[in-house]
Design a protein around this motif. Structure first.
Motif, PDB file in Angstrom:
ATOM      1  N   ASP A 123     -19.320  42.831  21.054  1.00 47.18           N
ATOM      2  CA  ASP A 123     -18.065  43.112  20.340  1.00 47.18           C
ATOM      3  C   ASP A 123     -17.308  44.219  21.068  1.00 47.18           C
ATOM      4  OD1 ASP A 123     -18.228  41.719  17.529  1.00 47.18           O
ATOM      5  OD2 ASP A 123     -20.221  42.587  17.843  1.00 47.18           O
ATOM      6  N   LEU A 124     -16.005  44.218  20.893  1.00 43.83           N
ATOM      7  CA  LEU A 124     -15.215  45.365  21.331  1.00 43.83           C
ATOM      8  C   LEU A 124     -15.295  46.437  20.249  1.00 43.83           C
ATOM      9  CD1 LEU A 124     -11.992  43.684  22.743  1.00 43.83           C
ATOM     10  CD2 LEU A 124     -13.832  44.778  24.037  1.00 43.83           C
TER      11      LEU A 124
ATOM     12  N   LEU B  54     -13.165  36.664  22.290  1.00 45.11           N
ATOM     13  CA  LEU B  54     -14.223  37.457  21.655  1.00 45.11           C
ATOM     14  C   LEU B  54     -15.146  36.589  20.812  1.00 45.11           C
ATOM     15  CD1 LEU B  54     -12.161  40.582  20.598  1.00 45.11           C
ATOM     16  CD2 LEU B  54     -13.829  40.409  22.453  1.00 45.11           C
TER      17      LEU B  54
ATOM     18  N   ILE C  86     -11.420  47.133  27.105  1.00 44.76           N
ATOM     19  CA  ILE C  86     -12.538  47.260  28.051  1.00 44.76           C
ATOM     20  C   ILE C  86     -12.096  46.704  29.389  1.00 44.76           C
ATOM     21  CG2 ILE C  86     -13.747  45.051  27.641  1.00 44.76           C
ATOM     22  CD1 ILE C  86     -16.389  46.805  27.636  1.00 44.76           C
TER      23      ILE C  86
ATOM     24  N   GLY D   8     -17.460  49.136  24.659  1.00 41.92           N
ATOM     25  CA  GLY D   8     -17.893  47.861  24.108  1.00 41.92           C
ATOM     26  C   GLY D   8     -19.271  48.019  23.494  1.00 41.92           C
TER      27      GLY D   8
ATOM     28  N   ARG E 165     -10.209  47.984  21.024  1.00 47.25           N
ATOM     29  CA  ARG E 165     -10.127  46.677  21.695  1.00 47.25           C
ATOM     30  C   ARG E 165      -9.703  46.813  23.162  1.00 47.25           C
ATOM     31  NH1 ARG E 165      -9.804  42.381  17.799  1.00 47.25           N
ATOM     32  NH2 ARG E 165      -8.094  41.264  18.742  1.00 47.25           N
TER      33      ARG E 165
ATOM     34  N   ASN F 277     -19.331  36.976  20.260  1.00 51.38           N
ATOM     35  CA  ASN F 277     -19.771  37.868  19.186  1.00 51.38           C
ATOM     36  C   ASN F 277     -20.791  37.230  18.231  1.00 51.38           C
ATOM     37  OD1 ASN F 277     -18.228  36.259  17.563  1.00 51.38           O
ATOM     38  ND2 ASN F 277     -16.736  37.819  16.980  1.00 51.38           N
TER      39      ASN F 277
END
Ligand SMILES: [Fe+2]
Length: 183
Positions: free
Chosen positions: A139-140, A84, A146, A106, A144, A88
């Motif tokens: 970002d998730l 991530l 996806i 997401g 968290r 991000n």
């Protein structure tokens, strides 16, 4: 369905046609996809690619994409924080970022050449294509989770180029949809 949030204008767009229209102004394609074939949660990557085969072929023909794969991210995915952290902060790619969301949610923040930063919160059934060169970060949401089909023109073109502008630090990665669970 996606939600578009424009923090600087305290504006949120939740209507599919309005979202498509707003994103089109920034060169971003947004569509809803459905498959005639039921894809069970936990289906294999091959089953997902087969279920959406017609749509993937259509997109490949339209955008010159040569490969498609499925990315699967869960809270217990090894190395998740490192993965991530690559995406991000504000960056851009030499090729389009094309994502069809199969499961989970997401948040894409887009920093357009003109106008304020906006966030696109995507969920299952959403397809978006962010054109090459667009400044963005990802970002998730709090869960968290996806799972998404990715399409590539050339997988090597997908390396992130970081702007290091710091703009991303001014925006909270907040999701508003049903999967959002406040901690
Ligand atoms: Fe990206």
């Amino acid at each position: 369905m996606a939600i578009v949030n424009i923090p600087d204008e305290q504006r949120r767009i939740e209507d599919a046609a309005a979202i498509s229209g707003f994103l089109a102004q920034h060169g971003i394609d947004y569509e809803r996809w459905t498959s005639g074939i039921d894809v069970a949660s936990g289906a294999s990557a091959d089953a997902i690619l087969a279920a959406y085969g017609d749509k993937i072929d259509e997109l490949k023909a339209r955008g010159g994409y040569v490969t498609a794969d499925v990315i699967d991210v869960k809270p217990d995915t090894p190395g998740l924080d490192g993965m991530l952290a690559r995406f991000n902060s504000e960056h851009w790619h030499d090729e389009d970022e094309v994502r069809f969301i199969v499961e989970g949610r997401g948040l894409f923040h887009i920093h357009p050449a003109q106008g304020p930063v906006f966030a696109i919160e995507v969920e299952a059934g959403d397809l978006n294509r962010v054109p090459r060169g667009t400044h963005h970060w990802f970002d998730l949401c709090a869960d968290r989770r996806i799972r998404a089909i990715r399409l590539f023109q050339d997988p090597s073109g997908w390396t992130p180029h970081y702007t290091r502008s710091g703009v991303d630090r001014g925006f909270q990665p907040l999701c508003f949809g049903p999967a959002y669970i406040p901690h």
